[in-house]
Design a protein around this motif. Structure first.
Motif, PDB file in Angstrom:
ATOM      1  N   MET A 388      44.175  90.894 -20.136  1.00  0.00           N
ATOM      2  CA  MET A 388      44.432  90.211 -21.138  1.00  0.00           C
ATOM      3  C   MET A 388      46.007  90.648 -21.335  1.00  0.00           C
ATOM      4  O   MET A 388      46.480  90.140 -21.441  1.00  0.00           O
ATOM      5  CB  MET A 388      44.328  90.108 -22.649  1.00  0.00           C
ATOM      6  N   LEU A 391      47.703  89.392 -18.400  1.00  0.00           N
ATOM      7  CA  LEU A 391      48.427  87.793 -18.428  1.00  0.00           C
ATOM      8  C   LEU A 391      49.839  88.115 -19.528  1.00  0.00           C
ATOM      9  O   LEU A 391      50.280  87.025 -19.739  1.00  0.00           O
ATOM     10  CB  LEU A 391      47.502  87.878 -18.110  1.00  0.00           C
ATOM     11  N   GLY A 437      45.825  82.255 -15.273  1.00  0.00           N
ATOM     12  CA  GLY A 437      44.752  81.691 -14.121  1.00  0.00           C
ATOM     13  C   GLY A 437      43.840  82.007 -13.553  1.00  0.00           C
ATOM     14  O   GLY A 437      42.009  82.585 -13.315  1.00  0.00           O
ATOM     15  N   LEU A 440      42.152  85.714 -15.674  1.00  0.00           N
ATOM     16  CA  LEU A 440      41.210  84.363 -16.059  1.00  0.00           C
ATOM     17  C   LEU A 440      39.920  84.218 -15.428  1.00  0.00           C
ATOM     18  O   LEU A 440      38.537  84.446 -15.441  1.00  0.00           O
ATOM     19  CB  LEU A 440      41.450  83.369 -17.249  1.00  0.00           C
ATOM     20  N   TRP A 441      40.051  83.458 -14.008  1.00  0.00           N
ATOM     21  CA  TRP A 441      38.867  83.324 -13.331  1.00  0.00           C
ATOM     22  C   TRP A 441      38.536  84.187 -12.668  1.00  0.00           C
ATOM     23  O   TRP A 441      37.278  84.288 -12.105  1.00  0.00           O
ATOM     24  CB  TRP A 441      40.369  82.611 -12.250  1.00  0.00           C
ATOM     25  N   TYR A 443      38.047  87.084 -14.196  1.00  0.00           N
ATOM     26  CA  TYR A 443      37.114  87.708 -15.280  1.00  0.00           C
ATOM     27  C   TYR A 443      36.358  86.649 -14.918  1.00  0.00           C
ATOM     28  O   TYR A 443      35.073  87.376 -15.351  1.00  0.00           O
ATOM     29  CB  TYR A 443      38.203  87.406 -16.560  1.00  0.00           C
ATOM     30  N   GLN A 444      36.143  85.298 -15.244  1.00  0.00           N
ATOM     31  CA  GLN A 444      34.868  84.478 -15.481  1.00  0.00           C
ATOM     32  C   GLN A 444      34.123  84.689 -14.310  1.00  0.00           C
ATOM     33  O   GLN A 444      32.954  85.204 -14.362  1.00  0.00           O
ATOM     34  CB  GLN A 444      35.639  83.176 -15.407  1.00  0.00           C
TER      35      GLN A 444
END
Lengths: 508, 99, 693
Positions: A388, A391, A437, A440-441, A443-444
Motif C-alpha cells: 500500500m 503504490l 495493479g 495488488l495483484w 499481493y493477491q
C-alpha cells in the motif's frame, strides 16, 4: 563551531571503514564477536548521525554545515571538502540507519557461503562509500566514494548471490563503471573549463560561465554516469538482474541507498553546476522518466519472481523521482528527495520481505506462493502495508514522493515546454494506477487465498525477533513521514530553493 | 727473508684441508679441514705481512681466527643437530637441498 | 464553538481506536469491538454536539444571503514549499455537520449490528479495526479544508473498502472483488489527482477548497482550465461513487460482509463522490454553467453521467437473484440520482437525498443481512432460499418494507421528500429531460423493490431444501427465526430515520436547506424552490404505479404476454442476456482491457526489455568479448606473448639443466667451489703473466 561540528561528518564517513579493518582482526571462528563488533560500529556511526541531526541548524538548510575543508591532493587542487545541507542530510541519515537495519537483519540470515566476517566487512566498507558520496563537496572525493561503493557490492552479489550471480555481478559492475568513465570525463572537463578546481560550491559559482555547447556536452557525460546508477530507462537492465541475484541485504542496500547516489548526483552536481544544459536536457530526462514509470510498471506486471517484480517497481518509482528532478522546480526537487527517502524505506522493506519469504518457502516464484496471511499473518500484513505504501497511498510516505512530482510537472520551470510536461503529468498519473495493479495483484497471489498444496504442510515461522528490530523503525518511518511530511519537507525545502533559484529567476 | 718456505707450508696445509673437505664423509672432520684451510690462509697473511713489513697481515689473521671460531661454533651446532635428527654425521646422506 | 472548532476530534477518536484495536484488540474481553463502538459512539456524541452548536450558530447576511459562516481551524502545517504552505485543517459548515451525523450514526449502528452478525468470525478483531479506520478516514474526508487532505481520507476509505470487501480473502472471488474495487476507484483517482493539481495551480497554488470555490465563482479562474479541472476531478467521483462507466465494481463489492456493504457501499463511502461535488460545487457550477438561466445551460456533464447511471443500473436490478446485488444496483442508481441532482443545480436536493438514502439503504442492507443471518442459512439468493419470511421475521420484515417504501418514494417517507426536491428543481431549472429520466428512474426503483420485497418475504418459503434430507438424518435445521436484538435494534432505528429524516425538509419546513446552506451556495445563487404539489403528485403517482406494476407482474402474474417472453422472442432473450451480462462492461474491463495489460502488453514490454534492451546490452557485452578474444588469441597470444614466452621458455630450459647441479650434497658444492677457485686462480695467473710480458 566546536570539535564535534568539525569532525562528526568525517566520523560518519570513516568510522565504518575503520570498523571494517578492526573487524579484520576478530578471529574467524568467533561469529558472535564479529556481529557484535559490526553492530557496535554501525551504532557508533548512528550515534554520530543522531548528533548531527540534533545539532543541524534547520533554519539554514541551504548552507553547508559540519564542513571540513583540508588539503588533500594539491597537485590537482583537489581538497578533502565535506559538508551536509538539507539535501544531503536526509539521504545521509537514510544510509546510516538502513545499514544498521541490515546488520541487525542479517544477524541469523547470512546467505551461503556464510562467512559473516567478510560479509560484514563489505557492508561497512559500503557504508563508508555511501556516506562519503552524500557528504563530498569535491568532485574527486565524490568520485572516489562513488566508486568505492562498487567493489563491495560486486563481491556481495558475486559471492553471496543466487545461481546466476556471476553474470549479474559483472553486468552491474561493468554497467556502472561505464557510466563512471563518462562521468569522470565530465568532471575533468569541469575542472578545465570551470577554473581549475574540483570544488563543487566553487563550480556552482563558475559553472554558468562555461560555454553553452560545452555545458551540454559535459552534462551528457554526467548524465550517463548518474542515469545508469538511478537507473533510468533504457539503462536499467542491470538492476533486475542485480536485485534478483543479490542476497537480501545487498538488495536492500542497493535499492534503498545505492540508486539514490545517481539521483543525488543530479541534484548536487549536474543541475546547479550546469543550469543551461540542465534546462536543455530536462525534456529528455522527463521523457525517459515517464517511459520508465510506465515501463517499470508493465515490467512488474509481467514478473513471476517476487524480487524481480520489486526490482522493476524500483524503475517505476525512480521514474517519479527523475520526473520531479526534470521539472527543475522546487516542488519537483522536494518531491524527488522525499521520493528517494520514501523509496529507500518502502522498497527496502519490500526487499527485506521478499528475502524473508524466499527464505521461508525456498522459492520466490509468485505462482507457487499463496496464503501467506494464513501461514504467517504478521509477515503477510506487513507485506500488505508496504504494498500500500509503495503504490502511493496518501498518509504513507510513498505518496509524498509521487504526488508532488506529478504536481510539479503541471508547471515546470520557465523555459521548459509546458504542454510536453503536462503530457508527462498525465502519463505519470496513469502510472500510479498501474502501480496499484501490479502491487495488488502480487499481493493477491502471494498473501490471499489458501496456501498452495506444496507448502500447506510445512511450518512457517512468523516474523523473527531480529526482523522485528530491523523493520520496526522502517515501518514507523513510513507512517511518520506519511502523516507528517513537513518533517522532511522543511529540511529539504530551503536547500532545494537554493538549487532552483537559478531556474526560476531567468528563462533562457 | 724466508717467504717461499712459508708459502709452501701454507699451500701444503691448504691442499690437506681441501682434500679433507672434499673426501671425508665425517662432518666433524670436514669442519677440521676447513680450519686447516683457514690456517693455511693465516700463514700466508702473516708471511706476506712480515715480508712487506706491515701490520695489516697480522690484523687480518686475527680477524680470520675470530671468525673461524664463530664459524666452527655454528658448524658444530649444525653437525650436532644433523646427528640428533639422523643418528649419523655422514655428509653424503644429507641432501635435503637437492633441487 | 468548541465542538465545531475541534471537529477533528471526531476522526482522531476512531483513528486512535484503530491503533488500539490493532495492537491490543485480541487481548480484550470483547475482542476489540467495545473499543470500536465506544470510539464511534464518542464521535457520534461529538457530532451531535457539533450539530447543536451549528444550528445555534448565528447567521450573517440578509435574506437570500443569509448563511451560517463556516468554521475553519488549522491544526498544523502539513508541508510547505517555499511560500506555499499547506495546512492540515478542518472546514466545518452545514454540509460537514450533516455528513458527520450520517457517518457516525450509521457507523455506530453497523458496529452494534456486527457484534451479532460477525459473531465468531475468524477475523473479528481485524474487522473492527478496519471499521474504525474506515470511520476515521471518512470523517477526515468530510471535515477536510483542503483537497489534498480530502484525498487522504478518500484513499483511506478506499483502502478500508479493499480490506473489508476482501475480508474473507481465502476465496479467490472475494479477493478478486476487492482488487477490482480498489483498482477501478484508483483509475478514477488518477483523474482526480490531475484535477486536484490543475485546480491547485488555478487557485494560486493553494489546496484550500473554500478559496477555490470563491475563485471559481468570481470568475478568477480561466473557464477552460476550470472545465478541464472539473472533468478530471469528476473522474474521481465516477470511480468512487460508482457512476457509469466505472460502476461495475460496486455490485462485486457485495462479496464483503453485509454490515460493510451497508456502511461503506451504501451509506457512506460511495457517497464520497457526491460529497466531493457538493463540496467543490463552485467549480462544477461555474465549469458546467449549471444555473437557472436557460442561456447559461451548457451540457452538464455531471448530470448526463448521473442520468445514464440511474437508468442502466435500475434496469440491471431487475435481473438479479441475489438480494444484495439488487440493492447494490439500486445504490448505483440512487447515486446517479444524487449526481444528476447536483448536475442540474439541485444542491440541496442532492445532499438531502444523500442524507435520507443513507438511512433507508443501510436499513435495507442490514435487513438483507438479517434475513441471511437468521432466515436463509447465510444465503442471499432470493429465488432459491427466501420467500415467505414475513411471518418468521416480523421486525426485519416491517423495517425492510418501510425502507423499501422510502426508497420507492412513497409519501410521507424520507425518500419521497428528497426525490421530490430533485425532480422539482430539475424541472424548474429547465432540465426537463433530466426530470423525465428521474421519473423513469423512480418508476423502475419502485418496481424492482416491489419484486425484491415480494421474493424475499412473501410467497412460499423456498429455503431449507438443502437441509431437507439432512433433517431426516437427525440434523435439526434451524427454522427461520427473528434475529437477535443487536441486529433488530439498528434496523428499527434506521427504519425510524427512514420515516422521519425527510420531515426535516418536508411538510413545509426547510430546516435541512437552511442548516446546510453554505457560503458557496449563497455566492453561486443556487436556487431553492418551495414544495410544489403537482410535481409531488406526479412523482408519487409514478412510484405507486411502479409498485403496482411490480406487484401485479410478480404477485398476480399479470401482463401475461411478458412472462416467458424470453422463451418466445429471441430479441427479448438477447436483451435479457445483455442485462444478465451487465452490458458486457465487465468483459470489456476485466478480460479485454485489464487482461491485455496484464497479459499481452506487460509481457510484450518485458519481452522488449529482455530481448531488445537487455539484448543490446548483452550484444555489446558479447561484441566486447569477441573483440577481446581476438585481441587475446591473435594479437596477444601469438605476437606479444610469443616474445614473452620465448624468454620464459629459455629460462625454463636453463633452469632444468642447472637444477641437476643442485644435488644437495655439501661436498659437491665445495668441489665446485674449489674447482671454480682453481680455474679462477689459473686464469688470474695466466692474465697476470700476460700483463707482465
Amino acid at each position: 563551531m566546536n570539535v564535534f561540528d568539525h569532525w562528526a561528518l568525517s566520523g560518519v564517513i570513516f568510522v565504518p571503514i575503520l570498523g571494517a579493518i578492526l573487524l579484520g582482526f576478530v578471529p574467524r571462528a568467533q561469529e558472535t564477536a564479529q556481529k557484535s563488533v559490526a553492530l557496535l560500529i554501525s551504532l557508533v556511526t548512528g550515534g554520530l548521525m543522531v548528533g548531527i541531526l540534533a545539532r543541524f541548524d534547520y533554519n539554514a538548510t541551504d548552507k553547508l554545515q559540519f564542513v571540513t575543508d583540508r588539503r588533500w591532493i594539491d597537485v590537482i587542487h583537489s581538497r578533502y571538502h565535506v559538508g551536509v545541507d538539507g539535501i544531503a542530510l536526509p539521504l545521509l541519515a537514510l544510509s546510516v540507519f538502513i545499514t544498521i537495519a541490515c546488520i541487525i537483519y542479517s544477524w541469523d540470515h547470512f546467505p551461503e557461503p556464510h562467512n559473516p566476517k567478510a560479509f560484514l566487512m563489505l557492508l561497512l566498507v559500503l557504508e563508508t562509500g555511501m556516506n562519503g558520496t552524500f557528504c563530498a563537496e569535491d568532485l574527486i572525493l565524490f568520485f572516489v566514494f562513488f566508486e568505492l561503493v562498487l567493489l563491495p557490492m560486486y563481491f556481495m552479489i558475486g559471492v553471496w548471490g543466487g545461481p546466476n550471480r556471476q553474470y549479474a555481478a559483472i553486468k552491474f559492475f561493468l554497467f556502472t563503471l561505464f557510466g563512471s568513465a563518462l562521468m569522470i570525463l565530465g568532471f575533468l572537463a569541469l575542472f578545465f573549463k570551470g577554473g581549475n578546481t574540483f570544488d563543487i560550491p566553487t563550480l556552482v559559482h563558475n559553472g554558468s560561465a562555461i560555454a553553452r555547447s560545452t555545458q551540454v556536452l559535459i552534462f551528457a557525460g554526467l548524465f550517463m554516469g548518474f542515469a545508469i546508477k538511478v537507473p533510468m530507462f533504457p539503462f536499467h537492465t542491470w538492476l533486475p538482474d542485480a536485485h534478483t541475484e543479490a542476497p537480501t541485504v545487498g538488495s536492500v542496500i542497493l535499492a534503498a541507498v545505492l540508486l539514490k547516489l545517481g539521483t543525488y548526483g543530479f541534484i548536487r552536481i549536474a543541475l546547479p553546476v550546469l543550469p543551461y544544459a540542465a534546462r536543455r536536457w530536462a525534456p529528455w530526462i522527463g521523457l525517459l522518466a515517464v517511459i520508465g514509470i510506465i515501463y517499470g510498471a508493465l515490467g512488474s506486471l509481467a514478473q513471476r519472481d517476487l524480487k524481480r517484480l520489486v526490482a522493476f517497481s524500483s524503475v517505476a518509482h525512480m521514474g517519479f523521482v527523475m520526473l520531479g528532478i526534470s521539472t527543475l522546480t522546487s516542488f519537483g526537487l522536494n518531491a524527488a528527495i522525499f521520493g528517494m527517502v520514501a523509496h529507500g524505506l518502502i522498497t527496502g522493506m519490500l526487499f527485506f520481505l521478499a528475502g524473508s519469504i524466499a527464505e521461508r518457502f525456498n522459492t520466490r516464484e509468485i505462482s507457487r506462493l499463496g496464503g501467506l496471511l494464513v501461514q504467517a499473518p504478521r509477515l503477510g500484513w506487513i507485506l500488505g502495508f508496504c504494498a500500500m505504501a509503495s503504490l502511493g497511498l496518501p498518509g504513507l510516505a510513498g505518496f509524498w514522493g509521487e504526488f508532488p512530482a506529478i504536481l510539479s510537472a503541471y508547471q515546470p520551470a520557465q523555459g521548459l515546454n509546458i504542454a510536453l510536461f503536462r503530457a508527462f503529468m498525465v502519463v505519470a498519473a496513469v502510472g500510479t494506477v498501474l502501480a496499484a495493479g501490479y502491487l495488488l495483484w502480487m499481493y493477491q497471489r502471494t498473501a490471499f487465498g489458501e496456501p498452495s498444496a506444496e507448502f500447506a504442510a510445512i511450518h512457517v515461522h512468523d516474523v523473527h525477533v531480529p526482523e522485528w528490530i530491523a523493520w520496526t523503525p522502517l515501518l514507523l518511518g513510513i507512517v511518520a513521514f506519511g502523516v507528517y511530511p513537513h518533517a522532511l519537507f522543511h529540511v529539504t525545502d530551503g536547500a532545494v530553493h537554493g538549487v532552483t533559484a537559478v531556474f526560476t529567476s531567468r528563462a533562457s | 727473508m724466508l717467504l717461499n718456505e712459508f708459502l709452501f707450508l701454507g699451500a701444503l696445509l691448504f691442499c690437506t684441508g681441501v682434500y679433507g673437505v672434499l673426501a671425508r664423509k665425517n662432518g666433524v672432520l670436514v669442519l677440521m679441514s676447513v680450519e686447516l684451510i683457514l690456517n693455511a690462509v693465516n700463514i700466508n697473511l702473516i708471511a706476506f705481512g712480515a715480508f712487506r713489513d706491515t701490520i695489516a697481515g697480522q690484523v687480518f689473521a686475527l680477524f680470520v681466527i675470530a671468525i673461524a671460531a664463530a664459524e666452527v661454533g655454528v658448524g658444530l651446532a649444525i653437525v650436532l643437530l644433523i646427528y640428533r635428527n639422523r643418528r649419523s654425521i655422514d655428509l653424503t646422506d644429507v641432501d635435503l637441498m637437492k633441487g | 464553538m468548541f465542538f465545531l472548532d475541534n471537529a477533528w476530534l471526531t476522526w482522531a477518536l476512531p483513528a486512535s481506536a484503530f491503533v488500539v484495536i490493532l495492537f491490543f484488540g485480541r487481548r480484550l474481553p470483547g475482542k476489540g469491538a467495545e473499543i470500536g463502538i465506544a470510539a464511534v459512539g464518542g464521535s457520534f456524541v461529538l457530532s451531535c454536539a457539533a450539530a447543536a452548536q451549528w444550528i445555534g450558530r448565528g447567521t450573517i447576511g440578509e435574506g437570500e444571503e443569509r448563511v451560517r459562516g463556516a468554521v475553519d481551524h488549522t491544526l498544523y502545517t502539513w508541508f510547505s514549499n517555499g511560500q506555499v504552505k499547506v495546512p492540515l485543517g478542518i472546514h466545518v459548515d452545514g454540509l460537514t455537520v450533516m455528513m458527520l451525523l450520517v457517518v457516525t450514526l450509521v457507523s455506530l449502528l453497523v458496529q452494534v449490528y456486527s457484534t451479532a452478525y460477525m459473531h465468531g468470525d475468524r477475523r473479528y478483531t481485524y474487522f473492527y479495526a478496519a471499521l474504525a479506520l474506515f470511520t476515521a478516514s471518512m470523517l477526515v474526508l468530510v471535515t477536510s479544508s483542503t483537497t489534498i487532505f480530502l484525498l487522504l481520507g478518500w484513499e483511506g476509505v478506499g483502502l478500508c473498502s479493499f480490506m473489508l470487501i476482501g475480508h474473507w480473502w481465502e476465496e479467490k472471488d472475494n479477493s478478486d472483488a476487492a482488487l477490482k474495487a480498489f483498482f477501478t476507484t484508483r483509475l478514477g483517482d488518477a483523474g482526480m489527482l490531475i484535477g486536484i493539481i490543475i485546480l491547485f495551480f488555478a487557485n494560486g497554488q493553494s489546496f484550500d477548497i473554500a478559496r477555490l470555490n470563491r475563485a471559481a465563482l468570481s470568475g478568477g479562474i480561466d473557464h477552460t482550465v476550470l472545465v478541464v479541472g472539473a472533468v478530471a476531478l469528476f473522474m474521481g467521483v465516477i470511480g468512487k461513487s460508482a457512476q457509469f462507466p466505472l460502476h461495475t465494481w460496486l455490485p462485486d463489492a457485495m462479496a464483503g460482509p453485509t454490515p460493510v456493504s451497508a456502511l461503506i457501499h451504501a451509506a457512506t463511502m460511495v457517497v464520497a463522490g457526491v460529497y466531493l461535488v457538493a463540496r467543490c460545487y463552485g467549480v462544477f457550477w461555474a465549469a458546467f454553467r449549471v444555473g437557472h438561466h436557460p442561456a447559461w445551460h451548457g451540457i452538464s456533464y455531471v448530470a448526463v453521467i448521473g442520468a445514464i447511471t440511474i437508468v442502466i443500473a435500475a434496469a440491471l436490478a431487475f435481473v438479479q437473484d441475489d438480494i444484495k446485488k439488487v440493492l447494490a444496483y439500486s445504490t448505483v442508481s440512487q447515486l446517479g440520482y444524487m449526481v444528476m441532482a447536483l448536475g442540474v443545480g439541485a444542491w440541496t436536493g442532492g445532499i438531502f437525498h444523500l442524507f435520507t438514502h443513507a438511512f433507508f439503504k443501510a436499513c435495507l442492507f442490514l435487513g438483507a443481512g438479517s434475513v441471511s443471518h437468521s432466515g436463509s442459512h447465510h444465503s442471499f439468493d432470493m429465488k432459491k432460499d427466501m420467500g415467505g419470511l414475513w411471518r418468521a421475521m416480523p421486525i426485519t420484515h416491517a423495517t425492510f418494507v418501510i425502507a423499501s417504501l422510502a426508497l420507492a418514494g412513497i409519501f410521507p417517507l424520507a425518500g419521497f421528500w428528497s426525490k421530490d426536491d430533485i425532480l422539482l428543481t430539475a424541472g424548474k431549472n429547465g432540465y426537463n429531460a433530466f426530470m423525465v429520466v428521474g421519473l423513469v428512474g423512480a418508476f423502475m426503483t419502485a418496481a424492482y423493490m416491489a419484486r425484491t420485497v415480494y421474493l424475499t418475504f412473501y410467497g412460499e418459503h423456498r429455503g431449507g431444501h438443502h437441509g431437507g434430507q439432512h433433517s431426516a438424518a437427525g440434523h435439526a435445521v434451524d427454522a427461520p427465526h427473528e434475529s437477535p436484538l443487536a441486529i433488530t435494534v439498528p434496523l428499527v432505528v434506521l427504519a425510524a430515520f427512514s420515516v422521519v429524516a425527510g420531515w426535516l425538509n418536508g411538510f413545509g419546513v426547510h430546516w435541512f436547506a437552511e442548516w446546510t446552506r453554505n457560503e458557496v451556495v449563497v455566492q453561486a445563487h443556487v436556487p431553492e424552490y418551495k414544495f410544489s404539489a403537482p410535481t409531488a403528485a406526479l412523482s408519487m403517482a409514478v412510484a405507486v404505479a411502479g409498485i403496482g406494476v411490480g406487484l401485479l407482474y410478480y404477485l398476480r402474474h399479470a401482463f401475461g404476454p411478458l412472462h416467458r417472453a424470453t422463451e418466445r422472442s429471441s430479441l427479448a432473450r438477447a436483451g435479457y442476456r445483455f442485462l444478465l451480462n451487465k452490458y458486457y462492461l465487465d468483459v470489456l474491463y476485466t478480460d479485454i482491457i485489464v487482461g491485455s495489460i496484464k497479459g499481452a502488453i506487460a509481457r510484450g514490454a518485458y519481452w522488449v526489455n529482455q530481448r531488445v534492451i537487455d539484448g543490446a546490452v548483452n550484444a555489446v557485452g558479447i561484441g566486447a568479448r569477441a573483440l577481446a578474444r581476438f585481441t587475446y588469441e591473435v594479437v596477444d597470444q601469438k605476437v606479444v606473448d610469443g616474445l614473452v614466452n620465448g624468454t620464459g621458455a629459455s629460462a625454463e630450459g636453463g633452469g632444468s639443466v642447472l637444477r641437476r647441479l643442485q644435488t644437495g650434497r655439501v661436498q659437491q658444492y665445495a668441489a665446485f667451489l674449489f674447482g671454480a677457485g682453481a680455474i679462477g686462480a689459473l686464469a688470474l695467473v695466466l692474465y697476470a703473466n700476460q700483463g707482465a710480458r
